[in-house]
Motif scaffolding. Structure first.
Motif, short mmCIF file in Angstrom:
data_model
loop_
_atom_site.label_atom_id
_atom_site.label_comp_id
_atom_site.label_asym_id
_atom_site.label_seq_id
_atom_site.Cartn_x
_atom_site.Cartn_y
_atom_site.Cartn_z
N GLU A 6 64.30 45.91 31.38
CA GLU A 6 63.39 46.78 31.98
C GLU A 6 62.38 47.08 31.22
O GLU A 6 60.99 47.62 31.59
CB GLU A 6 64.09 48.12 32.37
CG GLU A 6 64.66 48.91 31.45
CD GLU A 6 66.09 48.36 30.90
OE1 GLU A 6 66.73 49.25 29.91
OE2 GLU A 6 66.43 47.34 31.07
N ASP A 7 62.31 47.01 29.74
CA ASP A 7 61.12 47.25 28.90
C ASP A 7 60.41 46.14 28.63
O ASP A 7 59.44 46.30 27.91
CB ASP A 7 61.85 47.84 27.50
CG ASP A 7 62.40 49.08 27.85
OD1 ASP A 7 61.78 50.20 28.38
OD2 ASP A 7 63.55 49.32 27.05
N GLY A 8 60.55 44.95 29.25
CA GLY A 8 59.77 43.96 28.96
C GLY A 8 60.43 42.95 27.78
O GLY A 8 59.64 42.08 27.21
N VAL A 9 61.40 43.65 27.18
CA VAL A 9 61.83 42.72 25.92
C VAL A 9 62.70 41.60 26.25
O VAL A 9 63.56 41.67 27.20
CB VAL A 9 62.85 43.52 25.00
CG1 VAL A 9 63.39 42.83 23.90
CG2 VAL A 9 62.06 44.92 24.66
N VAL A 10 62.28 40.25 25.72
CA VAL A 10 62.99 39.13 26.10
C VAL A 10 64.47 39.05 25.39
O VAL A 10 64.65 39.23 24.16
CB VAL A 10 62.35 37.95 25.62
CG1 VAL A 10 63.12 36.62 26.02
CG2 VAL A 10 60.80 37.91 26.10
N LEU A 11 65.54 39.06 25.97
CA LEU A 11 66.81 39.15 25.85
C LEU A 11 67.33 37.61 25.76
O LEU A 11 68.02 37.40 24.46
CB LEU A 11 67.59 39.81 26.88
CG LEU A 11 67.30 41.26 27.49
CD1 LEU A 11 68.51 41.57 28.30
CD2 LEU A 11 67.27 42.18 26.13
N LEU A 12 67.03 36.64 26.53
CA LEU A 12 67.62 35.47 26.42
C LEU A 12 66.38 34.37 26.80
O LEU A 12 65.73 34.82 27.60
CB LEU A 12 68.61 35.19 27.48
CG LEU A 12 69.88 36.23 27.31
CD1 LEU A 12 70.92 35.75 28.69
CD2 LEU A 12 70.58 35.82 26.01
N ALA A 13 66.46 33.15 26.14
CA ALA A 13 65.35 32.41 26.17
C ALA A 13 65.87 30.93 26.22
O ALA A 13 66.68 30.73 25.04
CB ALA A 13 64.08 32.81 25.72
N SER A 14 65.12 29.99 26.76
CA SER A 14 65.33 28.49 26.42
C SER A 14 64.77 28.11 25.10
O SER A 14 65.31 27.31 24.55
CB SER A 14 64.81 27.58 27.58
OG SER A 14 63.37 27.88 27.68
N LYS A 15 63.80 28.78 24.60
CA LYS A 15 63.20 28.76 23.25
C LYS A 15 63.42 29.77 22.39
O LYS A 15 63.03 31.18 22.68
CB LYS A 15 61.53 28.30 23.37
CG LYS A 15 61.30 27.28 23.79
CD LYS A 15 59.86 27.04 24.12
CE LYS A 15 59.31 25.70 24.67
NZ LYS A 15 57.91 25.27 24.18
N PRO A 16 64.21 29.69 21.20
CA PRO A 16 64.75 30.68 20.44
C PRO A 16 63.55 31.49 19.92
O PRO A 16 63.67 32.82 19.83
CB PRO A 16 65.40 30.05 19.13
CG PRO A 16 65.68 28.79 19.52
CD PRO A 16 64.73 28.28 20.87
N GLU A 17 62.40 31.04 19.70
CA GLU A 17 61.13 31.81 19.27
C GLU A 17 60.83 32.80 20.27
O GLU A 17 60.03 33.76 19.68
CB GLU A 17 60.13 30.73 18.80
CG GLU A 17 59.45 29.93 19.88
CD GLU A 17 60.09 28.62 19.91
OE1 GLU A 17 59.62 27.79 20.58
OE2 GLU A 17 61.43 28.43 19.66
#
Length: 575
Positions: free
Chosen positions: A192-203
């Motif tokens: 909800e804060d716009g923080v990326v929790l999971l991603a296909s690219k670690p960076e």
């Protein structure tokens, strides 16, 4: 003047090509967008399933007698062992019990150097919500282990309804994130804060989609949600309603909300394929327009030549022009046939895309009921202090249902199962058991010729069994008009190839070839009794596993299909 008359059709051809490119690009882009929506729906259902998979577990554990007694002061030794066993069986990162002061009393990781026992988590929002009487949920980096996870917590009540502790679980999403990475696609999940929790690219992980306000940073810092992370902005920007720039790459951008959370799933897709297909169609139309221009010029030259002279030399040139015209006409017909084949391929691709979206929808609808059944089984096993014959049987049925959904995902996802050693003898017997009702209904006799030694290859057992099941069902259907239907199954090893054959005494292939039958939506069965996808899917699976499929008619009647794979050499097969 003659140059101007020549330039006019050339300019017209260029304008037509530009219009064709624009129209075809719009069409192909909409088709790619439809596929992307199907992929996003599949990712959304996968995340929702993982979030809800163990949502009932803390509610059940909070009412467990051992948990309540330990929260009231009983020795923690027995509960530590039970929580350790539950966590291992369920595949959870940790299960732990806290007192009302936030100090951990018992934990499944009590043997580990980084055990939660003695740690105080009163500052965590999930603990505070559980004390307030609601289920607490929170995604954060662990302050003890330094590893991220998803926390779920419920209050533990005594017989009078008084809160005496909080039971919590921690779920590790690293496997889900690894599957995203292996898919080769671009997807991320933001809170909800716009923080990326999971991603296909670690960076991309722990970057923010929009700058955080001071109050947001203070709240995150107080909850120790992302310790040691700078939470810098991600290099991305929405350029239009369905497009965004990320890492200097312009992409199609789709989003989906995650139920019960204010989280958003972002999916980025390249439109290079739509551009390439548009250029292909434009080139084909341009070729046809060029041929028409050539024909126009030839006809014009013929009229001019006829008007200027009637000599034998001119008549000879005219005959040569006619011959050239015949060649050009044949070339045009060939180009038209190629265009027709391209249109047919586009139609089949659209139907396969629709089937992929249907598979994604069915998988989405079945995912949560299956997860709920799995949670109820875990609750039943907890209440009875271990598995029972009934829960074991129901568990096997749930495993079968999960296997079916994994087969459906084959149409909508590029993910692949890890390769393992597959015994073709065992896989064939399993496939035969799956078609047993079909054999009984058709009164068909299934005969096996299996070697004594194991015949093995490396691949996905589920997908190999899918090929075998498709071929067995085709053989049963082919024998439906035979008085004594017989199906022969053979497995063997020859010159480094592990192979199996399925032979029937049905109507055979007729004039059709294996190439014809492998085309999607091509079937020899009557209308309404087959989609023509079985052999197309099987061929795709065999090719993915570096195998070869062949087929032919049997002289005594019927057909035989043979599939071979590179053999997996073990000590037993090498002797």
């Amino acid at each position: 003047m003659r140059q101007i008359s020549f330039l006019i059709p050339v300019l017209a051809t260029i304008l037509i090509a530009a219009g064709v490119f624009r129209a075809s690009y719009v069409y192909f882009q909409s088709e790619e967008l439809s596929k992307a929506e199907g992929r996003l729906s599949l990712y959304q259902s996968t995340v929702a399933t993982e979030l809800e998979r163990f949502s009932h577990l803390t509610h059940v554990l909070a009412r467990d007698a051992s948990v309540i007694e330990t929260a009231l002061g009983k020795d923690t030794g027995d509960l530590n062992l039970r929580l350790e066993d539950f966590a291992d069986q369920a595949g959870l990162d940790a299960i732990y019990l806290m007192g009302t002061d936030g100090f951990t009393i018992a934990a499944s990781n009590h043997r580990h150097p980084e055990s939660f026992i003695g740690q105080n988590y009163a500052f965590r929002p999930y603990f505070q919500r559980a004390l307030e009487g609601t289920q607490g949920r929170f995604y954060a980096i662990g302050t003890t282990t330094g590893l991220p996870g998803y926390f779920i917590a419920d209050a533990v009540l005594d017989a009078t309804g008084r809160t005496i502790g909080v039971i919590a679980i921690k779920i590790d999403f690293s496997l889900l994130e690894e599957r995203w990475k292996k898919s080769g696609e671009q997807v991320l999940l933001a809170n909800e804060d716009g923080v990326v929790l999971l991603a296909s690219k670690p960076e991309w992980r722990y970057r923010v989609l929009v700058p955080l306000s001071e109050s947001q940073r203070i709240r995150i810092q107080n909850a120790k949600q992302f310790p040691g992370k700078a939470l810098d902005p991600l290099d991305w920007q929405e350029t239009s309603e369905l497009r965004a720039s990320i890492g200097n790459d312009d992409r199609v951008h789709l989003t989906a909300d995650i139920q019960r959370h204010d989280w958003t799933l972002h999916y980025f897709e390249s439109d290079d394929r739509a551009v390439a297909r548009s250029w292909m169609v434009t080139s084909l139309i341009g070729f046809l327009a060029g041929m028409a221009l050539i024909l126009f010029q030839i006809q014009r030259a013929r009229r001019v030549s006829a008007a200027l002279a009637r000599s034998e030399k001119e008549e000879a040139k005219l005959r040569q022009a006619n011959e050239f015209l015949a060649i050009e006409i044949e070339d045009r017909k060939t180009a038209e046939r190629r265009l027709k084949r391209t249109q047919d391929e586009l139609e089949r691709a659209s139907r396969l895309a629709a089937l992929g979206r249907l598979a994604a929808s069915v998988t989405h609808e079945l995912g949560q009921p299956i997860a709920a059944m799995r949670n109820h089984l875990v609750a039943a096993e907890i209440g009875s202090n271990g598995p029972t014959p009934i829960t074991g049987k129901i568990g096997n049925l749930v495993d079968r249902m999960e296997g079916i959904t994994r087969q459906l995902k084959f149409f909508a996802t590029s993910d692949t199962d890890a390769f393992v050693e597959v015994n073709l003898n065992e896989a064939m017997q399993t496939s035969a058991s799956l078609v047993a009702p079909n054999l009984e209904a058709a009164h068909a006799d299934l005969r096996f010729e299996l070697p004594d030694k194991a015949v093995t290859m490396r691949g996905s057992r589920l997908r190999v069994e899918q090929v075998m099941t498709n071929l067995l069902r085709n053989a049963i259907d082919a024998c439906e008009d035979s008085e004594t239907p017989v199906i022969q199954v053979r497995v063997g090893l020859l010159e480094g190839q592990a192979w199996f054959e399925i032979e029937d005494n049905g109507h055979g292939l007729g004039e059709a070839t294996i190439t014809d039958l492998q085309e999607p939506f091509v079937t020899t069965r009557e209308s309404g009794r087959g989609m023509g996808l079985g052999l197309a899917i099987s061929t795709s699976i065999v090719n993915d596993l570096d195998g070869v499929m062949t087929a032919g008619n049997v002289t005594t009647g019927g057909a035989v299909f043979r599939v071979s794979f590179p053999a997996f050499e073990t000590e037993e097969t090498a002797i």
